[in-house]
Write a protein that holds these residues in place. Sequence first.
Motif, PDB file in Angstrom:
ATOM      1  N   CYS A 136     -35.630  16.716  -1.143  1.00 60.81           N
ATOM      2  CA  CYS A 136     -34.191  16.577  -1.341  1.00 60.81           C
ATOM      3  C   CYS A 136     -33.709  17.679  -2.266  1.00 60.81           C
ATOM      4  O   CYS A 136     -34.196  17.824  -3.391  1.00 60.81           O
TER       5      CYS A 136
ATOM      6  N   CYS B 245     -22.086   0.338   0.562  1.00 61.45           N
ATOM      7  CA  CYS B 245     -22.993   1.274   1.235  1.00 61.45           C
ATOM      8  C   CYS B 245     -23.747   0.598   2.370  1.00 61.45           C
ATOM      9  O   CYS B 245     -23.959   1.198   3.438  1.00 61.45           O
TER      10      CYS B 245
ATOM     11  N   THR C  16     -27.122   8.982   2.287  1.00 62.96           N
ATOM     12  CA  THR C  16     -27.500   8.414   0.991  1.00 62.96           C
ATOM     13  C   THR C  16     -26.391   8.620  -0.023  1.00 62.96           C
ATOM     14  O   THR C  16     -25.574   9.538   0.091  1.00 62.96           O
TER      15      THR C  16
ATOM     16  N   GLN D   3     -26.869   8.806  -4.121  1.00 57.66           N
ATOM     17  CA  GLN D   3     -27.810   8.708  -5.229  1.00 57.66           C
ATOM     18  C   GLN D   3     -27.019   8.356  -6.491  1.00 57.66           C
ATOM     19  O   GLN D   3     -26.167   9.128  -6.938  1.00 57.66           O
TER      20      GLN D   3
ATOM     21  N   VAL E  70     -30.015   5.472  -3.269  1.00 56.12           N
ATOM     22  CA  VAL E  70     -31.166   6.035  -3.972  1.00 56.12           C
ATOM     23  C   VAL E  70     -30.873   5.873  -5.455  1.00 56.12           C
ATOM     24  O   VAL E  70     -29.884   6.412  -5.967  1.00 56.12           O
TER      25      VAL E  70
ATOM     26  N   ILE F 113     -27.815   4.609   2.463  1.00 54.10           N
ATOM     27  CA  ILE F 113     -28.929   4.149   1.635  1.00 54.10           C
ATOM     28  C   ILE F 113     -28.656   4.478   0.175  1.00 54.10           C
ATOM     29  O   ILE F 113     -28.263   5.602  -0.152  1.00 54.10           O
TER      30      ILE F 113
ATOM     31  N   GLY G 138     -26.241  14.021   2.141  1.00 51.45           N
ATOM     32  CA  GLY G 138     -25.893  12.868   1.327  1.00 51.45           C
ATOM     33  C   GLY G 138     -25.048  13.289   0.146  1.00 51.45           C
ATOM     34  O   GLY G 138     -24.641  14.450   0.020  1.00 51.45           O
TER      35      GLY G 138
END
Length: 290
Positions: A49, A173, A155, A157, A181, A179, A131
Amino acid sequence: MNKLTLYSKGIDYSHIDGALVYFNEHEVGQAIREKIADGTVKREDIFYCGKLWNTFHPPELVRPALERTLKTLQLEYVDLYIIELPMAFKPGDTFYPKDENGKIVYHETDLCATWEALEACIDAGLTKSLGVSNFNKRQLELILNKPGLKYKPVTNQIECHPYFTQPKMMQYCKQNDIIIVGYSPLGTSRDPSWVNLKNPPLLEDKLLVAIAKKYNKNTAQIALRFNVQRGVVVIPKSFSPKRIKENFEIFDFFLTDDEMRAIEGLNKNIRFVELLMWSDHPEYPFHDYY
């Protein structure tokens, strides 16, 4: 110690959370190449990432920023590329541009334009997915509702731990197949330059200590198990091989429903990473509840 050296110690550590401003992409790239060369892993075994820093938000700077990361890593693509923060700084080679008073110089943010440039990076084969990080609901909706959206963020984060469980963001979400994180899943370091030291150390919490004793685990393992069990991807940070190994040892037990509810009850809406030095930025994300 580079994360990939852990392969030789029998620890299967393949998700690497990197960023240009971590100033270690050269070393990480070298470690990846070495482990591929000696047959320890294949490129597809590694999930890398990368992050777009605040000074590269203008659309014309997005692809060059990613290409800079790829050149340093000496990789053909990253698996995930995310906008590190929704706040743009003055473009240029200075990552923290300051005025004569020492204040960060901000830049007008157009998150949708930045996102379109990122979408082009997928089409060019430079990243597999996209993301965001530290985005609130309003900022996520800007992207999700963008006319002509080609690729959704996969994602977000965000800070996530038993003292900051993020139930509203979790729900939002999940509804949008994004997702979570969770960074700082163990709390965070006690660095006064960017962390609110008024907040109590998470890993000393009495409930976590009691549950850890029951399972013959440590409190970090309980905090990680809690998030994993509720569907959060965790990225704990440690420089200790022993602790990194322990962070993996959370899949041989399950917290009960009562224990999960009890840990959820620890939520104090405590944000360790407040980034208050940028709280006057128009896109500072933490003024909103979520």
